[in-house]
Design a protein around this motif. Sequence first.
Motif, PDB file in Angstrom:
ATOM      1  N   THR A 118      -4.093 -23.132   1.247  1.00  0.00           N
ATOM      2  CA  THR A 118      -4.902 -21.909   1.005  1.00  0.00           C
ATOM      3  C   THR A 118      -4.240 -20.615   1.236  1.00  0.00           C
ATOM      4  N   ARG A 119      -3.518 -20.749   2.885  1.00  0.00           N
ATOM      5  CA  ARG A 119      -2.984 -19.464   2.983  1.00  0.00           C
ATOM      6  C   ARG A 119      -1.575 -19.154   2.089  1.00  0.00           C
ATOM      7  N   ILE A 120      -0.878 -20.286   1.834  1.00  0.00           N
ATOM      8  CA  ILE A 120       0.076 -20.225   1.066  1.00  0.00           C
ATOM      9  C   ILE A 120       0.096 -19.523  -0.374  1.00  0.00           C
ATOM     10  N   GLU A 121      -1.181 -20.048  -0.978  1.00  0.00           N
ATOM     11  CA  GLU A 121      -1.884 -19.352  -2.238  1.00  0.00           C
ATOM     12  C   GLU A 121      -1.992 -17.850  -2.038  1.00  0.00           C
ATOM     13  N   ARG A 122      -2.533 -17.533  -0.870  1.00  0.00           N
ATOM     14  CA  ARG A 122      -2.978 -16.120  -0.683  1.00  0.00           C
ATOM     15  C   ARG A 122      -1.605 -15.017  -0.445  1.00  0.00           C
ATOM     16  N   ILE A 123      -0.540 -15.683   0.134  1.00  0.00           N
ATOM     17  CA  ILE A 123       0.619 -15.158   0.220  1.00  0.00           C
ATOM     18  C   ILE A 123       1.284 -14.800  -1.049  1.00  0.00           C
ATOM     19  N   MET A 124       1.073 -15.956  -1.955  1.00  0.00           N
ATOM     20  CA  MET A 124       1.788 -15.769  -3.229  1.00  0.00           C
ATOM     21  C   MET A 124       0.921 -14.926  -4.267  1.00  0.00           C
ATOM     22  N   LYS A 125      -0.283 -14.780  -4.006  1.00  0.00           N
ATOM     23  CA  LYS A 125      -0.851 -13.764  -4.754  1.00  0.00           C
ATOM     24  C   LYS A 125      -0.623 -12.093  -4.296  1.00  0.00           C
ATOM     25  N   LYS A 126      -0.123 -12.142  -3.181  1.00  0.00           N
ATOM     26  CA  LYS A 126       0.396 -10.869  -2.804  1.00  0.00           C
ATOM     27  C   LYS A 126       1.696 -10.283  -3.507  1.00  0.00           C
ATOM     28  N   GLY A 127       2.446 -11.266  -4.229  1.00  0.00           N
ATOM     29  CA  GLY A 127       3.472 -11.054  -5.207  1.00  0.00           C
ATOM     30  C   GLY A 127       4.624 -11.649  -4.407  1.00  0.00           C
ATOM     31  N   GLN A 161       0.911  -1.226   0.188  1.00  0.00           N
ATOM     32  CA  GLN A 161      -0.029   0.109   0.034  1.00  0.00           C
ATOM     33  C   GLN A 161       0.961   1.041   0.002  1.00  0.00           C
ATOM     34  N   ASN A 162       2.145   1.163   0.116  1.00  0.00           N
ATOM     35  CA  ASN A 162       2.950   2.169   0.368  1.00  0.00           C
ATOM     36  C   ASN A 162       3.978   2.290  -1.082  1.00  0.00           C
ATOM     37  N   PRO A 163       3.689   3.634  -1.691  1.00  0.00           N
ATOM     38  CA  PRO A 163       4.395   3.704  -3.055  1.00  0.00           C
ATOM     39  C   PRO A 163       5.848   3.385  -2.853  1.00  0.00           C
ATOM     40  N   GLU A 164       6.433   3.889  -1.696  1.00  0.00           N
ATOM     41  CA  GLU A 164       8.161   3.853  -1.424  1.00  0.00           C
ATOM     42  C   GLU A 164       8.358   2.244  -1.250  1.00  0.00           C
ATOM     43  N   THR A 165       7.545   1.334  -1.178  1.00  0.00           N
ATOM     44  CA  THR A 165       7.808  -0.080  -0.731  1.00  0.00           C
ATOM     45  C   THR A 165       6.818  -1.125  -1.397  1.00  0.00           C
ATOM     46  N   LYS A 166       6.010  -0.640  -2.125  1.00  0.00           N
ATOM     47  CA  LYS A 166       5.171  -1.504  -2.867  1.00  0.00           C
ATOM     48  C   LYS A 166       5.811  -2.633  -3.990  1.00  0.00           C
ATOM     49  N   ASP A 167       7.000  -2.060  -4.491  1.00  0.00           N
ATOM     50  CA  ASP A 167       7.750  -2.858  -5.687  1.00  0.00           C
ATOM     51  C   ASP A 167       9.141  -3.608  -4.875  1.00  0.00           C
ATOM     52  N   ILE A 168       9.190  -3.798  -3.664  1.00  0.00           N
ATOM     53  CA  ILE A 168      10.208  -4.395  -3.092  1.00  0.00           C
ATOM     54  C   ILE A 168      10.066  -5.843  -3.081  1.00  0.00           C
ATOM     55  N   PRO A 169      10.915  -6.618  -3.503  1.00  0.00           N
ATOM     56  CA  PRO A 169      10.605  -8.164  -3.716  1.00  0.00           C
ATOM     57  C   PRO A 169      10.644  -8.781  -2.186  1.00  0.00           C
ATOM     58  N   VAL A 170       9.867  -9.482  -2.215  1.00  0.00           N
ATOM     59  CA  VAL A 170       9.539 -10.482  -0.800  1.00  0.00           C
ATOM     60  C   VAL A 170       9.610 -12.052  -0.928  1.00  0.00           C
ATOM     61  N   VAL A 171      10.484 -12.423  -0.193  1.00  0.00           N
ATOM     62  CA  VAL A 171      10.190 -13.993   0.036  1.00  0.00           C
ATOM     63  C   VAL A 171       9.905 -14.460   1.468  1.00  0.00           C
ATOM     64  N   VAL A 172       8.857 -15.223   1.360  1.00  0.00           N
ATOM     65  CA  VAL A 172       8.398 -15.438   2.635  1.00  0.00           C
ATOM     66  C   VAL A 172       9.052 -16.758   3.098  1.00  0.00           C
ATOM     67  N   VAL A 173       9.537 -17.099   4.408  1.00  0.00           N
ATOM     68  CA  VAL A 173      10.190 -18.374   4.547  1.00  0.00           C
ATOM     69  C   VAL A 173       9.332 -18.597   5.986  1.00  0.00           C
ATOM     70  N   SER A 174       8.599 -19.917   5.840  1.00  0.00           N
ATOM     71  CA  SER A 174       7.653 -20.124   6.926  1.00  0.00           C
ATOM     72  C   SER A 174       7.378 -21.441   7.212  1.00  0.00           C
ATOM     73  N   THR A 175       6.754 -21.822   8.196  1.00  0.00           N
ATOM     74  CA  THR A 175       6.536 -23.312   8.513  1.00  0.00           C
ATOM     75  C   THR A 175       4.981 -23.424   7.887  1.00  0.00           C
ATOM     76  N   GLU A 176       4.317 -22.141   7.480  1.00  0.00           N
ATOM     77  CA  GLU A 176       2.794 -22.227   6.979  1.00  0.00           C
ATOM     78  C   GLU A 176       2.690 -23.615   6.101  1.00  0.00           C
ATOM     79  N   GLY A 177       1.578 -24.456   6.513  1.00  0.00           N
ATOM     80  CA  GLY A 177       1.242 -25.558   5.717  1.00  0.00           C
ATOM     81  C   GLY A 177       0.032 -25.640   5.218  1.00  0.00           C
ATOM     82  N   SER A 178      -0.576 -24.647   5.196  1.00  0.00           N
ATOM     83  CA  SER A 178      -1.939 -24.453   4.511  1.00  0.00           C
ATOM     84  C   SER A 178      -1.854 -24.095   3.260  1.00  0.00           C
TER      85      SER A 178
END
Lengths: 169, 132
Positions: free
Chosen positions: B92-101, B73-90
């Motif tokens: 559904t939730r992983i797909e939602r995270i990936m849709k955030k880019g 939501q912040n123009p200053e940071t919206k394009d910064i690449p993000v890698v999520v490192v998590s134990t998340e196993g769902s």
Amino acid sequence: MPDRLKHILSRVAEEMLGELAFIFSFSDEETEPVPLDDAVAASITFTGPFSGSFVIVVPDRVLPGLTENMLGLDGGETATLDQQHDALKETINVICGNILPVIFGKQMIFDMGTPKMITESAAIQEAVRKEDKPEPASSVSLILENGQCDLFLFVDGEIPAGADGVEPD
Amino acid sequence: MAVNLLIVDDSAVMRAMILKTIRMSDLSIGETHEAANGREGLDALDQHWIDLVILDINMPVMGGEEMIDHMRQNPETKDIPVVVVSTEGSETRIERIMKKGAEFIHKPFTPEVISDAVRNVIGKGADYAGST
């Protein structure tokens, strides 16, 4: 179901200890529980379609090696006590996160709490062996090179037969 | 070109493991910054030039998903690449995270996995605004 759950716990915990901390382990149903006088534990709760917690108990002497392996410390470098506790908390975090989808399925969404350290033997006793506490849904003891790791799964209510990964009786 | 890195995880041990693993890859690392939760991560983004964020999801104070939402939501940071490192196993939730880019990798990870994820996400350079 109990055997299946035990198998899942030991398989995933062995895998995680190996991948996270390069620790070889194997399940031993005959061994006595970790003596609590010189032990530490970490617990993590989960909530969702099912709620419960995992508790891991290890002898104190396991922590330095676990931590040094996770951090890749060279000979001569030692891990601080804070790092050791953090390492155990992260270990139960990773174990919990990897076990839940195997037991309950990848479609279920769980929220995991923040791992907590339990350092007093009375509190560890309370966490895993209190007389009026429901029995764990499952538990395993893993033999490590320099000790042992006991892992407990507590679940509120019954895990239904047919839940993904858990075969009906 | 060296990459300025921000690692966000409530475990100091995991932050050290991630940094060590990244350094084992052939990625050129510039400045490294660390934060213990999403709120601290956003503060670090305000204070430093960051080229890549590696973050956990389950953290106290502010979790990783919420941090990503704020970033997008912040123009200053919206394009910064993000890698999520998590134990998340769902899934559904992983797909939602990936849709955030964000790229997603599961704990525990190998140097190759995190290295590939970083390359993928830095290579995209896409505008993820509106993906939340």
